[in-house]
Scaffold this active site. Structure first.
Site, mmCIF file in Angstrom:
data_model
loop_
_atom_site.group_PDB
_atom_site.id
_atom_site.type_symbol
_atom_site.label_atom_id
_atom_site.label_comp_id
_atom_site.label_asym_id
_atom_site.label_seq_id
_atom_site.Cartn_x
_atom_site.Cartn_y
_atom_site.Cartn_z
ATOM 1 N N ARG A 155 -0.529 14.356 12.610
ATOM 2 C CA ARG A 155 -0.042 14.163 11.234
ATOM 3 C C ARG A 155 0.244 15.492 10.531
ATOM 4 N NH1 ARG A 155 -1.353 8.872 9.821
ATOM 5 N NH2 ARG A 155 0.317 8.984 8.313
ATOM 6 N N CYS B 28 -5.309 12.275 12.251
ATOM 7 C CA CYS B 28 -6.050 11.017 12.167
ATOM 8 C C CYS B 28 -5.915 10.363 13.530
ATOM 9 C CB CYS B 28 -5.501 10.148 11.043
ATOM 10 S SG CYS B 28 -3.924 9.445 11.454
ATOM 11 N N ARG C 250 -8.572 -0.423 4.531
ATOM 12 C CA ARG C 250 -7.662 0.535 3.907
ATOM 13 C C ARG C 250 -6.336 -0.115 3.538
ATOM 14 N NH1 ARG C 250 -6.065 4.723 7.511
ATOM 15 N NH2 ARG C 250 -4.709 5.069 5.737
ATOM 16 N N LYS D 110 0.847 -1.203 0.000
ATOM 17 C CA LYS D 110 0.000 0.000 0.000
ATOM 18 C C LYS D 110 0.883 1.253 0.000
ATOM 19 C CE LYS D 110 -1.681 1.624 4.049
ATOM 20 N NZ LYS D 110 -1.356 3.039 4.327
ATOM 21 N N ASN D 111 1.931 1.250 0.853
ATOM 22 C CA ASN D 111 2.726 2.470 1.029
ATOM 23 C C ASN D 111 3.741 2.692 -0.069
ATOM 24 O OD1 ASN D 111 1.194 2.900 3.235
ATOM 25 N ND2 ASN D 111 2.742 2.296 4.732
ATOM 26 N N ASP E 219 4.373 0.575 12.037
ATOM 27 C CA ASP E 219 3.124 -0.029 11.555
ATOM 28 C C ASP E 219 2.961 -1.459 12.036
ATOM 29 O OD1 ASP E 219 3.337 1.580 8.289
ATOM 30 O OD2 ASP E 219 2.763 2.320 10.268
HETATM 31 C C1 EPZ Z 1 4.199 6.868 6.150
HETATM 32 O O1 EPZ Z 1 3.401 7.887 6.732
HETATM 33 C C2 EPZ Z 1 3.285 5.652 6.046
HETATM 34 N N1 EPZ Z 1 2.148 5.968 5.190
HETATM 35 C C3 EPZ Z 1 2.790 5.277 7.447
HETATM 36 O O2 EPZ Z 1 1.991 4.108 7.311
HETATM 37 C C4 EPZ Z 1 4.006 4.955 8.322
HETATM 38 O O3 EPZ Z 1 3.562 4.670 9.629
HETATM 39 C C5 EPZ Z 1 4.948 6.166 8.344
HETATM 40 O O4 EPZ Z 1 5.310 6.528 6.995
HETATM 41 C C6 EPZ Z 1 6.217 5.876 9.127
HETATM 42 O O5 EPZ Z 1 6.868 4.798 8.564
HETATM 43 C C7 EPZ Z 1 2.318 5.938 3.846
HETATM 44 O O6 EPZ Z 1 3.398 5.690 3.337
HETATM 45 C C8 EPZ Z 1 1.094 6.226 3.015
HETATM 46 P P1 EPZ Z 1 6.191 10.224 8.330
HETATM 47 P P2 EPZ Z 1 3.948 9.416 6.787
HETATM 48 O O7 EPZ Z 1 6.084 11.472 7.550
HETATM 49 O O8 EPZ Z 1 4.690 9.708 5.548
HETATM 50 C C9 EPZ Z 1 5.940 13.421 11.834
HETATM 51 C C10 EPZ Z 1 0.117 2.755 7.661
HETATM 52 O O9 EPZ Z 1 -0.358 2.250 8.684
HETATM 53 N N2 EPZ Z 1 5.882 14.412 10.759
HETATM 54 O O10 EPZ Z 1 7.423 9.376 8.214
HETATM 55 O O11 EPZ Z 1 2.815 10.270 7.157
HETATM 56 C C11 EPZ Z 1 4.659 12.607 11.901
HETATM 57 O O12 EPZ Z 1 3.683 13.285 12.659
HETATM 58 C C12 EPZ Z 1 0.601 4.194 7.671
HETATM 59 O O13 EPZ Z 1 0.289 2.153 6.569
HETATM 60 C C13 EPZ Z 1 5.972 15.752 11.069
HETATM 61 O O14 EPZ Z 1 6.089 16.127 12.230
HETATM 62 O O15 EPZ Z 1 4.953 9.294 8.018
HETATM 63 C C14 EPZ Z 1 5.111 11.344 12.567
HETATM 64 O O16 EPZ Z 1 5.148 11.555 13.967
HETATM 65 C C15 EPZ Z 1 0.347 4.871 9.015
HETATM 66 N N3 EPZ Z 1 5.896 16.671 10.071
HETATM 67 C C16 EPZ Z 1 6.523 11.156 12.045
HETATM 68 O O17 EPZ Z 1 6.943 12.436 11.547
HETATM 69 C C17 EPZ Z 1 5.762 16.300 8.749
HETATM 70 O O18 EPZ Z 1 5.719 17.178 7.863
HETATM 71 C C18 EPZ Z 1 6.636 10.121 10.912
HETATM 72 O O19 EPZ Z 1 5.862 10.592 9.863
HETATM 73 C C19 EPZ Z 1 5.673 14.929 8.448
HETATM 74 C C20 EPZ Z 1 5.743 13.995 9.464
#
Ligand code: EPZ
Length: 419
Positions: free
Chosen positions: A121, A116, A396, A22-23, A305
């Site tokens: 997020r 969410c 999802r 998915k990701n 995850d």
């Molecule tokens: C991706 O989300 C994945 N989703 C998530 O999978 C996964 O948990 C996550 O990466 C971490 O591996 C997809 O790829 C569609 P991040 P993403 O930006 O990109 C903070 C699932 O269950 N952050 O690496 O949103 C954020 O709040 C989903 O399949 C900021 O502060 O994750 C989090 O605490 C859930 N500012 C941390 O970084 C930003 O601009 C990691 O977020 C962006 C992120």
């Protein structure tokens, strides 16, 4: 609303094919906007989030069709540059469309993705990186308006290796001319898969999977055929399910290297694990022992995850396990639901202490995608019957979940609420 009815107690036995990730398919679908031509994507899972991404592409003017697990996108005529509110609400990771819409159209309008269930997020890292590349950004009334000012290739340093921010920066940098380096980039395998797709389309991207990624500002212009890499989190989920229920399963079409930290935890807990090529066999012959501290980290650390699915297995173990969730602020929403099934879990801040014991069936509700998967695992390992509601969360990210688990011997039925 649909719900699962699960009769627990059966061990899992048999073979389960791993679906496409998915990701990985989500950012690659967004990237199909770039080449202004055709992209044929194989091994695309049929998931709610994938349907949301396809709806966004169609809204923008692309022609998209699915035949089995192959999705073909024709992005030759893109007329719009906005992602409507309802589609953003459907899937908060739609923010990944920001970069490619900007690169293709020179401007973009998205509504700010809401938080969410697992945390606020924010997208500050995305916006800071795009501003560094020369994108002008204005926030107004819950929307962000972006215009590609004088885009230029520069060094972009991410304060955290955010997966989405890394992907958005890559997908914007291809339109920036010159060359961009992304420093402290996320190293998840899905980034390397996105790079693989982009290189096939004629973009020059290198370093995917490492901490420094280099992008030269060449807009992709070639038609592409690409096969999506296997879903490492789906694989981890089935491995945790077998660890919790007992039995022996073999995953086919997996990438053992992508689940290394999960395999290590499960073998420390007493599972017998063998890998051969793209197959992973797990045998759970005795009750699990408690897990030493499981600390979620950016890849290649333990994946956040897989925290909830592994916690469900830890609830059945002998002894205590400690979880430390370092990535998301609020990723223990599945805990109260597991406690309703008899789990003994104490949460303090980002730490969860799990004391293993027996689980009993109960009526529970999914709070988010991976928390929902944890409830399914716990219900299959519990004594008695469970009813799991709000399973659209699980839809999802898990393709054909009930069918795959039934094939392994689980007693799981998907029912629709009699309205
Ligand atoms: C991706 O989300 C994945 N989703 C998530 O999978 C996964 O948990 C996550 O990466 C971490 O591996 C997809 O790829 C569609 P991040 P993403 O930006 O990109 C903070 C699932 O269950 N952050 O690496 O949103 C954020 O709040 C989903 O399949 C900021 O502060 O994750 C989090 O605490 C859930 N500012 C941390 O970084 C930003 O601009 C990691 O977020 C962006 C992120």
């Amino acid at each position: 609303m649909a719900y699962y009815q699960i009769q627990g107690g059966a061990p899992l036995r048999g073979i389960v094919p791993v679906s496409g990730a998915k990701n990985s398919v989500l950012p690659i679908l967004a990237a199909t906007l770039l080449n202004g031509g055709r992209s044929i994507l194989h091994n695309c899972p049929d998931l709610r989030d994938v349907r949301s991404a396809i709806a966004i592409l169609r809204h923008l003017g692309c022609r998209v069709q699915r035949e089995g697990d192959t999705v073909t996108v024709d992005s030759s005529s893109v007329e719009r540059w906005d992602v409507p509110h309802e589609l953003m609400r459907e899937m908060r990771s739609s923010v990944i469309f920001l970069g490619p819409i900007l690169a293709r159209c020179g401007r973009a309008r998205l509504s700010l993705p809401g938080g969410c269930d697992i945390g606020p997020r924010p997208i500050d890292l995305h916006l800071k990186a795009l501003q560094k590349l020369g994108v002008e950004i204005r926030e107004e009334g819950g929307d962000i308006y972006c215009r590609a000012g004088d885009l230029r290739g520069v060094d972009v340093i991410l304060s955290f290796p955010s997966v989405g921010a890394t992907e958005n920066t890559i997908l914007t940098a291809v339109a920036c001319g010159g060359s961009t380096r992304i420093i402290n980039a996320a190293r998840e395998p899905e980034i390397a898969d996105l790079q693989d797709y982009l290189r096939k389309s004629g973009a020059e991207v290198a370093g995917g999977g490492e901490s420094v990624i280099r992008v030269s500002g060449e807009m992709p212009r070639r038609d592409v055929e690409h096969t999506i890499l296997p879903d490492r989190i789906e694989a981890a989920t089935y491995l945790c399910a077998c660890a919790a229920c007992g039995g022996e399963i073999t995953l086919t079409g997996a990438e053992p290297e992508h689940v290394g930290t999960v395999l290590q935890c499960l073998s420390e807990a007493g599972c017998m694990i063998q890998t051969a090529g793209r197959n992973i066999t797990l045998r759970a012959v005795r009750r699990l022992s408690g897990l030493p501290t499981v600390r979620t980290m950016p890849y290649p650390g333990f994946p956040t995850d897989a925290q909830a699915p592994l916690m469900a297995a830890a609830c059945t173990a002998e002894g205590t396990s400690v979880f430390l969730e370092t990535i998301f602020e609020n990723r223990y929403r599945h805990v109260p639901e597991l406690v309703r099934m008899g789990a003994q879990i104490r949460v303090s801040g980002r730490t969860a202490l799990v004391t293993g014991g027996a689980l009993c069936g109960a009526q529970v509700r999914c709070t988010d995608l991976r928390g929902g998967a944890a409830l399914v695992i716990a219900a299959m390992a519990a004594r008695g019957e469970s009813r799991i509601e709000d399973i659209t969360h699980v839809d999802r990210g898990y393709e054909h979940l009930a069918e795959k688990l039934t094939a392994l011997g689980a007693d799981i039925r998907r029912n629709n609420e009699d309205v």
